[in-house]
Design a protein around this motif. Structure first.
Motif, mmCIF file in Angstrom:
data_model
loop_
_atom_site.group_PDB
_atom_site.id
_atom_site.type_symbol
_atom_site.label_atom_id
_atom_site.label_comp_id
_atom_site.label_asym_id
_atom_site.label_seq_id
_atom_site.Cartn_x
_atom_site.Cartn_y
_atom_site.Cartn_z
ATOM 1 N N UNK A 139 -8.234 1.762 30.471
ATOM 2 C CA UNK A 139 -8.791 1.177 29.242
ATOM 3 C C UNK A 139 -7.787 1.270 28.100
ATOM 4 N N UNK A 140 -7.187 2.445 27.941
ATOM 5 C CA UNK A 140 -6.226 2.631 26.857
ATOM 6 C C UNK A 140 -5.012 1.734 27.031
ATOM 7 N N UNK A 141 -4.473 1.670 28.239
ATOM 8 C CA UNK A 141 -3.264 0.871 28.489
ATOM 9 C C UNK A 141 -3.541 -0.609 28.251
ATOM 10 N N UNK A 142 -4.669 -1.104 28.744
ATOM 11 C CA UNK A 142 -4.997 -2.519 28.557
ATOM 12 C C UNK A 142 -5.213 -2.827 27.082
ATOM 13 N N UNK A 143 -5.927 -1.957 26.409
ATOM 14 C CA UNK A 143 -6.174 -2.187 24.983
ATOM 15 C C UNK A 143 -4.875 -2.193 24.185
ATOM 16 N N UNK A 144 -4.001 -1.217 24.413
ATOM 17 C CA UNK A 144 -2.757 -1.155 23.653
ATOM 18 C C UNK A 144 -1.797 -2.254 24.081
ATOM 19 N N UNK A 145 -1.784 -2.604 25.375
ATOM 20 C CA UNK A 145 -0.944 -3.709 25.818
ATOM 21 C C UNK A 145 -1.362 -5.012 25.167
ATOM 22 N N UNK A 148 -0.278 -5.006 21.585
ATOM 23 C CA UNK A 148 1.168 -5.210 21.449
ATOM 24 C C UNK A 148 1.508 -6.696 21.428
ATOM 25 N N UNK A 149 0.687 -7.514 22.085
ATOM 26 C CA UNK A 149 0.896 -8.962 22.090
ATOM 27 C C UNK A 149 0.244 -9.614 20.880
ATOM 28 N N UNK A 150 -0.995 -9.195 20.601
ATOM 29 C CA UNK A 150 -1.793 -9.831 19.551
ATOM 30 C C UNK A 150 -1.407 -9.347 18.154
ATOM 31 N N UNK A 151 -1.226 -8.035 17.993
ATOM 32 C CA UNK A 151 -0.949 -7.459 16.668
ATOM 33 C C UNK A 151 0.106 -6.371 16.795
ATOM 34 N N UNK A 152 1.354 -6.739 17.101
ATOM 35 C CA UNK A 152 2.390 -5.732 17.367
ATOM 36 C C UNK A 152 2.632 -4.780 16.204
ATOM 37 N N UNK A 203 -13.160 -2.462 30.760
ATOM 38 C CA UNK A 203 -13.458 -1.847 29.476
ATOM 39 C C UNK A 203 -12.395 -2.149 28.430
ATOM 40 N N UNK A 204 -11.126 -2.110 28.828
ATOM 41 C CA UNK A 204 -10.044 -2.405 27.898
ATOM 42 C C UNK A 204 -10.096 -3.830 27.386
ATOM 43 N N UNK A 205 -10.386 -4.779 28.277
ATOM 44 C CA UNK A 205 -10.503 -6.185 27.873
ATOM 45 C C UNK A 205 -11.669 -6.352 26.908
ATOM 46 N N UNK A 206 -12.799 -5.694 27.200
ATOM 47 C CA UNK A 206 -13.972 -5.799 26.330
ATOM 48 C C UNK A 206 -13.667 -5.246 24.935
ATOM 49 N N UNK A 207 -12.993 -4.108 24.875
ATOM 50 C CA UNK A 207 -12.635 -3.523 23.579
ATOM 51 C C UNK A 207 -11.700 -4.443 22.814
ATOM 52 N N UNK A 208 -10.719 -4.974 23.503
ATOM 53 C CA UNK A 208 -9.739 -5.840 22.856
ATOM 54 C C UNK A 208 -10.396 -7.102 22.306
ATOM 55 N N UNK A 209 -11.268 -7.716 23.089
ATOM 56 C CA UNK A 209 -11.958 -8.923 22.628
ATOM 57 C C UNK A 209 -12.843 -8.629 21.415
ATOM 58 N N UNK A 210 -13.519 -7.471 21.443
ATOM 59 C CA UNK A 210 -14.361 -7.100 20.308
ATOM 60 C C UNK A 210 -13.521 -6.876 19.059
ATOM 61 N N UNK A 211 -12.358 -6.275 19.207
ATOM 62 C CA UNK A 211 -11.484 -6.044 18.056
ATOM 63 C C UNK A 211 -10.956 -7.359 17.492
ATOM 64 N N UNK A 217 -7.480 -11.577 11.911
ATOM 65 C CA UNK A 217 -6.155 -11.524 11.296
ATOM 66 C C UNK A 217 -5.455 -10.264 11.796
ATOM 67 N N UNK A 218 -4.381 -10.383 12.598
ATOM 68 C CA UNK A 218 -3.703 -9.187 13.139
ATOM 69 C C UNK A 218 -3.260 -8.199 12.085
ATOM 70 N N UNK A 219 -2.963 -8.676 10.896
ATOM 71 C CA UNK A 219 -2.502 -7.770 9.847
ATOM 72 C C UNK A 219 -3.596 -6.810 9.400
#
Length: 222
Positions: A139-145, A148-152, A203-211, A217-219
Motif C-alpha cells: 500500500x505504501x509503495x503504490x501510494x508513494x509511487x 511521485x508521478x502525480x505530485x513529485x 489499497x494503495x490505488x484506492x488511497x491514491x485515487x481518493x487523494x 491540484x498537485x501543489x
C-alpha cells in the motif's frame, strides 16, 4: 547538541508512540504468541495446530492464523515490518480504515494460501501476519509511487528511502517464494504472500485515487 535538542532516535520513538493502532496490532500479535505458547504446553503440537493453523479442515485456525506465528524469529521479522510500514500507512489512513485494511489483508493472505491448498499445493497449513505486513508495504509503495508521478514535489527523500526499502522487501519475498534456488527462509506460504500483496496494491490505488479526488491540484497534496 544540548540535552533539550531532539535526536533522530527520540523523534522516531515519539513518532511511533503516536501510532496507536500500529502499536495495538503489535500488542495483539505478542499476546496471541503468548497464548500459543500456553496452548502448546497444555495440548502439544496437535492442539497448537488445531487452534492456530489454517488448513482445508474447518478449525479455529481459520480465525486465528493471521495473528499467530510459528516461532519467535517468524514473529520478530513480521513485527519489524509492521512497526515501520504500519506506522507509515497509519499516517495516511484514519484509525478505523487502517485497522480494517490490516484485517482484510491478513485474511486475504490466509484465503489465498487456502485456495492454493485446494488446488493441490503441498503444505500442512498456513499461519502468520507476514501477508498483512506485506500488504502494508505494498500500500505504501503504490501510494508513494503514484504520488511521485502525480505530485513529485510532495515526495521527500525520506519517502523515497522507505519506498525503495519496501520494493526490496517485496522483491526479496517473491524471489524466496518463486525463484528456484533462492532460499532466504523456508516453510513460507507463497500464495499467502501474494494475497497480502494484492490487497496492498488495491489499497494503495484506492488511497491514491481518493487523494487525487480531494486535492486535484498537485501543489496542494500532502
Amino acid at each position: 547538541m544540548t540535552a533539550t535538542e531532539d535526536t533522530p532516535l527520540r523523534a522516531g520513538f515519539r513518532w511511533l508512540a503516536s501510532k496507536r493502532v500500529t502499536l495495538g496490532v503489535v500488542s495483539l500479535l505478542l499476546a496471541v504468541f503468548g497464548f500459543e505458547l500456553l496452548v502448546w504446553l497444555a495440548y502439544g503440537v496437535e492442539g497448537w495446530q488445531y487452534f492456530f493453523l489454517a488448513n482445508l479442515d474447518p478449525t479455529p485456525g481459520w480465525v486465528m492464523a493471521p495473528f499467530a506465528h510459528r516461532n519467535p524469529s517468524h514473529l520478530l521479522t513480521t513485527l519489524v515490518v509492521i512497526v515501520v510500514y504500519g506506522g507509515l500507512v497509519e499516517t495516511v489512513l484514519p484509525d478505523h480504515r487502517f485497522l480494517a485494511f490490516y484485517v482484510f489483508a491478513g485474511y486475504a493472505s490466509t484465503l489465498a494460501q487456502l485456495a492454493a491448498y485446494l488446488g493441490g499445493a503441498p503444505g500442512l497449513g498456513t499461519l502468520g501476519a507476514s501477508g498483512a505486513a506485506l500488504g502494508l508495504v505494498a500500500l505504501y509503495v503504490v501510494r508513494m509511487g503514484g504520488r511521485a508521478i502525480w505530485a513529485p514535489a510532495t515526495v521527500t527523500v525520506v519517502d523515497g528511502v522507505f519506498t525503495g526499502s519496501g520494493l526490496v522487501i517485496v522483491a526479496t519475498v517473491l524471489a524466496n517464494d518463486f525463484v528456484p534456488g533462492v532460499v532466504f527462509a523456508s516453510g513460507t506460504a507463497p500464495l499467502g504472500h501474494v494475497g497480502g500483496l494484492l490487497a496492498g496494491v488495491a489499497g494503495g490505488v484506492a488511497v491514491l485515487l481518493a487523494e487525487r479526488k480531494s486535492s486535484p491540484d498537485p501543489s496542494l497534496g500532502t
